[in-house]
Design a protein around this motif. Structure first.
Motif, PDB file in Angstrom:
ATOM      1  N   ALA A 101      26.761 -43.434  25.450  1.00  0.00           N
ATOM      2  CA  ALA A 101      27.204 -44.452  24.495  1.00  0.00           C
ATOM      3  C   ALA A 101      26.936 -43.999  23.062  1.00  0.00           C
ATOM      4  CB  ALA A 101      26.504 -45.780  24.776  1.00  0.00           C
ATOM      5  N   GLU A 102      25.797 -43.386  22.835  1.00  0.00           N
ATOM      6  CA  GLU A 102      25.464 -42.894  21.496  1.00  0.00           C
ATOM      7  C   GLU A 102      26.421 -41.771  21.074  1.00  0.00           C
ATOM      8  OE1 GLU A 102      21.428 -41.680  21.611  1.00  0.00           O
ATOM      9  OE2 GLU A 102      20.606 -43.718  21.746  1.00  0.00           O
ATOM     10  N   LEU A 103      26.738 -40.893  22.002  1.00  0.00           N
ATOM     11  CA  LEU A 103      27.667 -39.810  21.687  1.00  0.00           C
ATOM     12  C   LEU A 103      29.045 -40.361  21.344  1.00  0.00           C
ATOM     13  CD1 LEU A 103      26.718 -37.162  24.414  1.00  0.00           C
ATOM     14  CD2 LEU A 103      26.265 -37.035  21.962  1.00  0.00           C
ATOM     15  N   LEU A 104      29.492 -41.349  22.112  1.00  0.00           N
ATOM     16  CA  LEU A 104      30.801 -41.934  21.846  1.00  0.00           C
ATOM     17  C   LEU A 104      30.807 -42.652  20.494  1.00  0.00           C
ATOM     18  CD1 LEU A 104      33.562 -42.172  23.300  1.00  0.00           C
ATOM     19  CD2 LEU A 104      32.861 -44.455  24.014  1.00  0.00           C
ATOM     20  N   ASP A 105      29.737 -43.361  20.193  1.00  0.00           N
ATOM     21  CA  ASP A 105      29.644 -44.062  18.898  1.00  0.00           C
ATOM     22  C   ASP A 105      29.644 -43.073  17.737  1.00  0.00           C
ATOM     23  OD1 ASP A 105      29.571 -46.527  20.112  1.00  0.00           O
ATOM     24  OD2 ASP A 105      27.390 -46.729  20.027  1.00  0.00           O
ATOM     25  N   GLY A 106      28.938 -41.972  17.912  1.00  0.00           N
ATOM     26  CA  GLY A 106      28.805 -41.029  16.812  1.00  0.00           C
ATOM     27  C   GLY A 106      29.956 -40.061  16.664  1.00  0.00           C
ATOM     28  N   LEU A 107      30.588 -39.693  17.779  1.00  0.00           N
ATOM     29  CA  LEU A 107      31.604 -38.647  17.746  1.00  0.00           C
ATOM     30  C   LEU A 107      33.015 -39.177  17.904  1.00  0.00           C
ATOM     31  CD1 LEU A 107      29.754 -35.953  19.900  1.00  0.00           C
ATOM     32  CD2 LEU A 107      29.819 -36.173  17.410  1.00  0.00           C
ATOM     33  N   GLY A 108      33.159 -40.432  18.300  1.00  0.00           N
ATOM     34  CA  GLY A 108      34.476 -41.039  18.362  1.00  0.00           C
ATOM     35  C   GLY A 108      35.076 -41.046  19.754  1.00  0.00           C
ATOM     36  N   SER A 109      36.058 -41.920  19.907  1.00  0.00           N
ATOM     37  CA  SER A 109      36.775 -42.097  21.173  1.00  0.00           C
ATOM     38  C   SER A 109      38.203 -41.575  21.029  1.00  0.00           C
ATOM     39  CB  SER A 109      36.800 -43.576  21.553  1.00  0.00           C
ATOM     40  OG  SER A 109      37.658 -43.840  22.635  1.00  0.00           O
ATOM     41  N   PRO A 110      38.682 -40.812  22.038  1.00  0.00           N
ATOM     42  CA  PRO A 110      37.964 -40.395  23.241  1.00  0.00           C
ATOM     43  C   PRO A 110      37.042 -39.217  22.950  1.00  0.00           C
ATOM     44  CG  PRO A 110      40.167 -39.490  23.304  1.00  0.00           C
ATOM     45  CD  PRO A 110      40.106 -40.368  22.079  1.00  0.00           C
ATOM     46  N   LEU A 111      36.098 -39.005  23.853  1.00  0.00           N
ATOM     47  CA  LEU A 111      35.166 -37.887  23.757  1.00  0.00           C
ATOM     48  C   LEU A 111      35.221 -37.110  25.059  1.00  0.00           C
ATOM     49  CD1 LEU A 111      32.820 -36.404  22.306  1.00  0.00           C
ATOM     50  CD2 LEU A 111      31.256 -37.974  23.492  1.00  0.00           C
ATOM     51  N   HIS A 112      35.399 -35.803  24.923  1.00  0.00           N
ATOM     52  CA  HIS A 112      35.376 -34.938  26.098  1.00  0.00           C
ATOM     53  C   HIS A 112      33.969 -34.361  26.258  1.00  0.00           C
ATOM     54  CE1 HIS A 112      39.656 -35.334  26.158  1.00  0.00           C
ATOM     55  NE2 HIS A 112      39.830 -34.638  25.050  1.00  0.00           N
ATOM     56  N   VAL A 113      33.345 -34.646  27.371  1.00  0.00           N
ATOM     57  CA  VAL A 113      32.031 -34.085  27.684  1.00  0.00           C
ATOM     58  C   VAL A 113      32.256 -32.895  28.609  1.00  0.00           C
ATOM     59  CG1 VAL A 113      29.782 -34.506  28.742  1.00  0.00           C
ATOM     60  CG2 VAL A 113      30.912 -36.328  27.437  1.00  0.00           C
ATOM     61  N   VAL A 114      31.835 -31.709  28.185  1.00  0.00           N
ATOM     62  CA  VAL A 114      32.054 -30.505  28.982  1.00  0.00           C
ATOM     63  C   VAL A 114      30.715 -29.975  29.492  1.00  0.00           C
ATOM     64  CG1 VAL A 114      34.260 -29.861  27.983  1.00  0.00           C
ATOM     65  CG2 VAL A 114      32.174 -29.166  26.830  1.00  0.00           C
ATOM     66  N   LEU A 115      30.754 -29.440  30.707  1.00  0.00           N
ATOM     67  CA  LEU A 115      29.540 -29.093  31.444  1.00  0.00           C
ATOM     68  C   LEU A 115      29.584 -27.625  31.864  1.00  0.00           C
ATOM     69  CD1 LEU A 115      29.603 -32.278  33.723  1.00  0.00           C
ATOM     70  CD2 LEU A 115      28.315 -31.975  31.588  1.00  0.00           C
ATOM     71  N   PRO A 116      29.168 -26.705  31.003  1.00  0.00           N
ATOM     72  CA  PRO A 116      29.247 -25.274  31.333  1.00  0.00           C
ATOM     73  C   PRO A 116      28.408 -24.879  32.545  1.00  0.00           C
ATOM     74  CG  PRO A 116      28.022 -25.614  29.289  1.00  0.00           C
ATOM     75  CD  PRO A 116      28.652 -26.914  29.635  1.00  0.00           C
ATOM     76  N   GLU A 117      27.331 -25.615  32.822  1.00  0.00           N
ATOM     77  CA  GLU A 117      26.520 -25.293  34.000  1.00  0.00           C
ATOM     78  C   GLU A 117      27.334 -25.417  35.287  1.00  0.00           C
ATOM     79  OE1 GLU A 117      21.983 -26.579  32.858  1.00  0.00           O
ATOM     80  OE2 GLU A 117      23.503 -28.146  33.007  1.00  0.00           O
ATOM     81  N   VAL A 118      28.175 -26.428  35.356  1.00  0.00           N
ATOM     82  CA  VAL A 118      29.018 -26.602  36.549  1.00  0.00           C
ATOM     83  C   VAL A 118      30.051 -25.483  36.619  1.00  0.00           C
ATOM     84  CG1 VAL A 118      30.618 -28.152  37.734  1.00  0.00           C
ATOM     85  CG2 VAL A 118      28.647 -29.101  36.502  1.00  0.00           C
ATOM     86  N   PHE A 119      30.625 -25.130  35.487  1.00  0.00           N
ATOM     87  CA  PHE A 119      31.565 -24.009  35.407  1.00  0.00           C
ATOM     88  C   PHE A 119      30.920 -22.729  35.938  1.00  0.00           C
ATOM     89  CE2 PHE A 119      33.173 -20.465  32.671  1.00  0.00           C
ATOM     90  CZ  PHE A 119      34.512 -20.463  33.052  1.00  0.00           C
ATOM     91  N   GLU A 120      29.685 -22.480  35.557  1.00  0.00           N
ATOM     92  CA  GLU A 120      28.973 -21.284  36.011  1.00  0.00           C
ATOM     93  C   GLU A 120      28.718 -21.333  37.517  1.00  0.00           C
ATOM     94  OE1 GLU A 120      25.659 -21.601  33.391  1.00  0.00           O
ATOM     95  OE2 GLU A 120      26.918 -21.253  31.613  1.00  0.00           O
ATOM     96  N   GLU A 121      28.424 -22.514  38.052  1.00  0.00           N
ATOM     97  CA  GLU A 121      28.286 -22.671  39.505  1.00  0.00           C
ATOM     98  C   GLU A 121      29.590 -22.313  40.209  1.00  0.00           C
ATOM     99  OE1 GLU A 121      27.024 -26.530  40.671  1.00  0.00           O
ATOM    100  OE2 GLU A 121      25.278 -26.551  39.340  1.00  0.00           O
ATOM    101  N   ASN A 122      30.704 -22.757  39.641  1.00  0.00           N
ATOM    102  CA  ASN A 122      32.005 -22.490  40.252  1.00  0.00           C
ATOM    103  C   ASN A 122      32.313 -20.995  40.276  1.00  0.00           C
ATOM    104  OD1 ASN A 122      32.379 -25.251  40.607  1.00  0.00           O
ATOM    105  ND2 ASN A 122      33.610 -25.484  38.752  1.00  0.00           N
ATOM    106  N   ILE A 123      31.949 -20.286  39.213  1.00  0.00           N
ATOM    107  CA  ILE A 123      32.150 -18.835  39.177  1.00  0.00           C
ATOM    108  C   ILE A 123      31.366 -18.176  40.309  1.00  0.00           C
ATOM    109  CG2 ILE A 123      31.643 -16.725  37.881  1.00  0.00           C
ATOM    110  CD1 ILE A 123      32.230 -18.275  35.317  1.00  0.00           C
ATOM    111  N   ALA A 124      30.105 -18.556  40.447  1.00  0.00           N
ATOM    112  CA  ALA A 124      29.261 -17.953  41.484  1.00  0.00           C
ATOM    113  C   ALA A 124      29.796 -18.247  42.882  1.00  0.00           C
ATOM    114  CB  ALA A 124      27.826 -18.461  41.348  1.00  0.00           C
ATOM    115  N   ALA A 125      30.257 -19.471  43.106  1.00  0.00           N
ATOM    116  CA  ALA A 125      30.765 -19.850  44.423  1.00  0.00           C
ATOM    117  C   ALA A 125      32.046 -19.088  44.759  1.00  0.00           C
ATOM    118  CB  ALA A 125      31.013 -21.356  44.474  1.00  0.00           C
TER     119      ALA A 125
END
Length: 525
Positions: A101-125
């Motif tokens: 909620a704080e990120l959306l308030d501060g950065l605006g709507s819509p907000l894309h939240v990206v998760l590089p850790e999951v991306f790295e898991e996908n590469i390994a798999a």
């Protein structure tokens, strides 16, 4: 009065009190109407059909009030299409709503939240899946699937390459730390600027035509370099593709490579394939192996690579749920006339990516020999260019609800307008809809009550619908609530983004959980 005989093709479930076909299903939105009395047969749209049915009903004394309209357009129960969640996503939505909620308030709507850790898991798999088949496979992340720089950085750190199709993408890949030797250049008839940069950084260039091959060779000659190339060929299963060379041009291109060998090194062949069939991709890869073997016989001993492209499927929803959705899907599940031109869906309940990778490599291509076994026997290595599938679960998009127009009494559903527009959350397939249900995060406590609603963008366009499909929210949607669309990193968040109305492009917040305490930063190299 002219009697009207109506035939409806497609999939529109018959409802109580309306006419049924022999199997109880009235099929789609292409309406064929036979007007008896010398008028012949014509094709009309749903609005014309409704008017004709209402007018005919009045002639014979039938009260239509809302029955016809509700039956065909609004009288449906929303179908729940729950998106799968990665554990990291569940942790963030369940335990860190205040942060979001704080990120959306501060950065605006819509907000894309990206998760590089999951991306790295996908590469390994994916690496592991290919390794289990015995195949030698280099992974190039298809950067077109998401513009976020964090994914390029993760690719560089993981030792995988990048597939770039423009000068800007190549520059971002290099700036993110990916060396040119691990960058593939794709796309039809690339311009001279992209050629020049690719030659200087020793990138692997997929060539679409003899004319492009000659231009690229001239660029390499001026730079006193030799450029590594793949020849893109058409496949036997899709010979009409606009990408790649037909047999005669492909053979002539091999001859050109022999003539230009001082500045061109033919490393192998690639192809473009529409669709997500692992079996079809395996057979196309086998064709390319044969082309490599032929090129070697003709003197190009360096031909040892086959690029099988992207097209690895991924799974957004449970496949059983997806099958149920397809069986009951009908035009009345969507706002307005969205389905009047038909809908074409990504296979949201498809194979998991790693399973598809194994299927490609283990598919028999010559008798009982698998693709991977043939590649090992003939000294062939593979290149794969996944985009969407490497981004599986690696991001989500959050909108703030601005206004809710409750039309339940008149139309049977509400329209929730969000801060943002549909170009910031879409499916890149044309004339389609991003189907998985958004998650409602209520700003205030509200009693549970199914609340059917579509989701609209805040522009002045009639077709600015973030979600055309009627969603059965578990409680009423209110201004100030948040809608979270899951699994949007692969194409959905920025493929069609626009500064329409002079609005700023949505920001991307890079978030890592690490040891369990989330840390975030704005994306950017």
């Amino acid at each position: 009065m002219i009697p009207v005989l109506v035939f409806i093709s497609g999939r529109l479930a018959a409802r109580a009190g309306t006419a049924k076909s022999h199997d109880g299903v009235i099929p789609s939105m292409m309406i064929k109407v036979s007007l008896h009395g010398g008028c012949g047969r014509s094709v009309i749209n749903i609005d014309q059909l409704l008017q004709m049915v209402i007018t005919s009903s009045r002639h014979v004394g039938v009260t239509t009030s809302q029955s016809v309209t509700e039956t065909l357009l609004t009288g449906v129960q929303p179908f729940t299409l729950t998106a799968l969640r990665h554990p990291t996503v569940s942790t963030l939505l369940d335990g860190y709503r205040a942060l979001l909620a704080e990120l959306l308030d501060g950065l605006g709507s819509p907000l894309h939240v990206v998760l590089p850790e999951v991306f790295e898991e996908n590469i390994a798999a994916l690496r592991q899946a290919f390794a289990e088949t015995g195949a030698d496979v280099d992974i190039l992340f298809a950067k077109k699937a998401n513009k976020a720089d964090c994914f390029v950085r993760s690719a560089a750190a993981a030792g995988v390459g990048v597939d770039a199709a423009s000068t800007a993408e190549l520059v971002k890949a290099l700036a993110g730390g990916v060396p040119g030797q691990r960058i593939g250049i794709s796309g039809p008839e690339k311009d001279d600027t992209l050629h020049t940069l690719a030659v200087q950084h020793d990138c692997l260039v997929a060539v679409d035509s003899i004319s492009e091959l000659r231009r690229l060779a001239a660029t390499a000659r001026l730079a006193h370099r030799q450029v590594r190339v793949l020849l893109r060929a058409r496949t036997g299963s899709q010979p009409g593709s606009r990408f790649g060379m037909a047999a005669a041009e492909r053979d002539a291109a091999v001859d050109q490579c022999l003539e230009l060998i001082e500045h061109v090194s033919l490393r192998g062949f690639s192809f473009h394939l529409n669709g997500y069939s692992p079996e079809e991709r395996a057979m196309a890869a086998n064709e390319m192996i044969e082309y490599c073997l032929d090129a070697r016989r003709r003197g190009m001993q360096s031909a040892d690579l086959v690029n099988i492209g992207g097209g690895l499927p991924m799974r957004y929803v449970d496949p059983r749920l997806w099958d149920e959705f397809l069986q009951q899907n009908e035009p009345a599940h969507y706002h307005g006339t969205k389905t009047s031109r038909g809908l074409y869906f990504y296979p949201y309940g498809g194979l998991p990516t790693t399973q598809a990778a194994r299927t490609i490599m283990t598919h028999p291509v010559d008798g009982n020999e698998s693709l991977s076994a043939k590649a090992v026997r003939t000294g062939i290595r593979f290149v794969v260019e996944p985009g969407r599938s490497l981004l599986d679960q690696a991001g989500f998009t959050v909108f703030r609800v601005q206004q809710v127009e409750d039309r339940r009494d008149t139309d049977g559903y509400a329209i929730a307008t969000v801060a943002g527009n549909s170009l910031s959350l879409c499916e890149q397939w044309f004339n389609t809809d991003y189907l998985p249900d958004p998650v409602l995060l209520s700003a205030q406590s509200v009693a549970d009550e199914e609340f059917p609603a579509c989701v609209a963008g805040s522009t002045c366009l009639e077709n600015d619908m973030v979600t055309w499909r009627k969603i059965g929210f578990p409680r009423p949607v209110r201004p100030g609530d948040h809608l979270v669309y899951l699994n949007t990193a692969g194409y959905h968040s920025d493929f069609l983004e626009s500064r329409f109305h002079d609005t700023a492009l949505p920001l991307k917040a890079v978030l890592r959980l690490g040891d369990g305490s989330p840390r975030w930063r704005l994306d950017g190299i």
